[in-house]
Enzyme design. Structure first.
Site, PDB file in Angstrom:
ATOM      1  N   LYS A 261       0.863  -1.191   0.000  1.00  0.00           N
ATOM      2  CA  LYS A 261       0.000   0.000   0.000  1.00  0.00           C
ATOM      3  C   LYS A 261       0.894   1.233   0.000  1.00  0.00           C
ATOM      4  O   LYS A 261       1.887   1.283   0.734  1.00  0.00           O
ATOM      5  CB  LYS A 261      -0.881  -0.035   1.252  1.00  0.00           C
ATOM      6  CG  LYS A 261      -1.523   1.267   1.627  1.00  0.00           C
ATOM      7  CD  LYS A 261      -1.426   1.564   3.125  1.00  0.00           C
ATOM      8  CE  LYS A 261      -0.053   1.994   3.544  1.00  0.00           C
ATOM      9  NZ  LYS A 261       0.045   2.682   4.855  1.00  0.00           N
TER      10      LYS A 261
ATOM     11  N   ASP B  21      -5.477   0.380   8.607  1.00  0.00           N
ATOM     12  CA  ASP B  21      -5.197   0.248   7.170  1.00  0.00           C
ATOM     13  C   ASP B  21      -5.784  -1.020   6.545  1.00  0.00           C
ATOM     14  O   ASP B  21      -5.700  -1.206   5.334  1.00  0.00           O
ATOM     15  CB  ASP B  21      -3.677   0.206   6.930  1.00  0.00           C
ATOM     16  CG  ASP B  21      -3.067   1.597   6.928  1.00  0.00           C
ATOM     17  OD1 ASP B  21      -3.822   2.575   6.806  1.00  0.00           O
ATOM     18  OD2 ASP B  21      -1.836   1.679   7.040  1.00  0.00           O
TER      19      ASP B  21
END
Ligand code: C5P
Length: 269
Positions: free
Chosen positions: A11, A127
């Protein structure tokens, strides 16, 4: 289905604006999140009980038992599976390695058992929900509010100086909690994207450099990029390049100059 494999993509926070702090200590964020085509690999096989083995070039120090988010997600989902986690991403690196592994486990269990398990992914980390989406997204709230956005792929180099950075330590080192919000995301196009990104920020970059000054060296090494910035709470930084050959040339140069750093040319999407 008996077995399945999945890529847990890195990410990357192209922007990360910290706009406030809640009473419980969590910070309010605005972040444009994208995903790389490099990541960890997970192999899941149906079994009579849960097991986890960690292999790969970045396996050192990664827990194999219940301290690993992969184990925690599989256990919560009641998955009797034998899991091999092949670590390719550095840990505590701002590119969501553990969160992406957790989200990939959830997706893979859905593939194995035919339906996605009904669990609150946000409980495994701020996240994890965006990592479950695995596509460009605007992340708001404390990270739990995730909305896909259109995004034209960008060529990039990811660089990590192989120092672990603790996310809570970086948030603690951030003195100004209420910073200006992110601007509206523009239509696609290299020039417009770079010009817009240059006006945005990662508010965690300065406090992270305060804790690990080598991050400034990484950004300097990416000095020929259209834009270079830190991802998440660091220490991984990304440089954006107009085409793949430029990104590859920068990656080769940085890897040659800093053989101890982790360097990955990639495409962000
Ligand atoms: O949710 P996650 O485990 O990834 O967060 C790690 C730490 O980062 C939290 O314990 C908290 O200290 C900090 N954090 C925060 N605000 C957020 C997300 C994380 O302060 N929105």
């Amino acid at each position: 289905m008996q077995k399945t494999d999945i890529l847990a993509r890195a990410k990357v926070n192209l922007t990360l604006h910290v706009t406030g702090q809640r009473d419980d200590g969590y910070h309010l964020l605005q972040s444009l999140v994208v995903f790389a085509d490099v990541g960890d690999r997970l192999h899941l096989t149906r079994s009579d009980r849960l097991s986890l083995r960690v292999t790969g070039p970045m396996a050192q120090g990664v827990p194999e038992g219940s301290r690993n988010l992969v184990w925690q997600v599989a256990e919560r989902c009641g998955g009797a599976v034998a899991i091999t986690l092949e670590k390719h991403l550095p840990a505590a690196a701002g590119i969501g390695g553990g969160s992406s592994d957790a989200a990939a486990t959830w997706r893979a269990l859905g593939t194995l058992f035919g339906t996605l398990p009904d669990v609150d992914l946000g409980a495994f980390g701020a996240d994890v929900p965006v990592c479950a989406l695995q596509q460009a997204a605007l992340m708001t709230g404390i990270g739990d509010d995730v909305r896909p956005v259109p995004f034209e792929p960008l060529n990039a180099v990811l660089v990590n100086p192989r120092v672990a950075v603790s996310t809570p330590d970086v948030f603690r080192a951030l003195t100004h909690k209420a910073n200006p919000p992110m601007g509206p995301i523009p239509d696609s196009g290299w020039d417009r994207s770079i010009a817009w990104l240059a006006q945005q920020r990662n508010d965690l970059q300065a406090p992270a450099i305060g804790l690990q000054p080598v991050i400034a060296d990484v950004l300097a090494a990416l000095g020929d990029a259209g834009l270079a910035r830190m991802s998440g709470s660091g220490a991984t930084c990304f440089g954006l390049y107009p085409d793949h050959a430029d990104a590859q040339a920068a990656a080769d140069r940085i890897a040659r100059d800093h053989p101890q750093w982790w360097v990955a040319p990639t495409r962000l999407r």
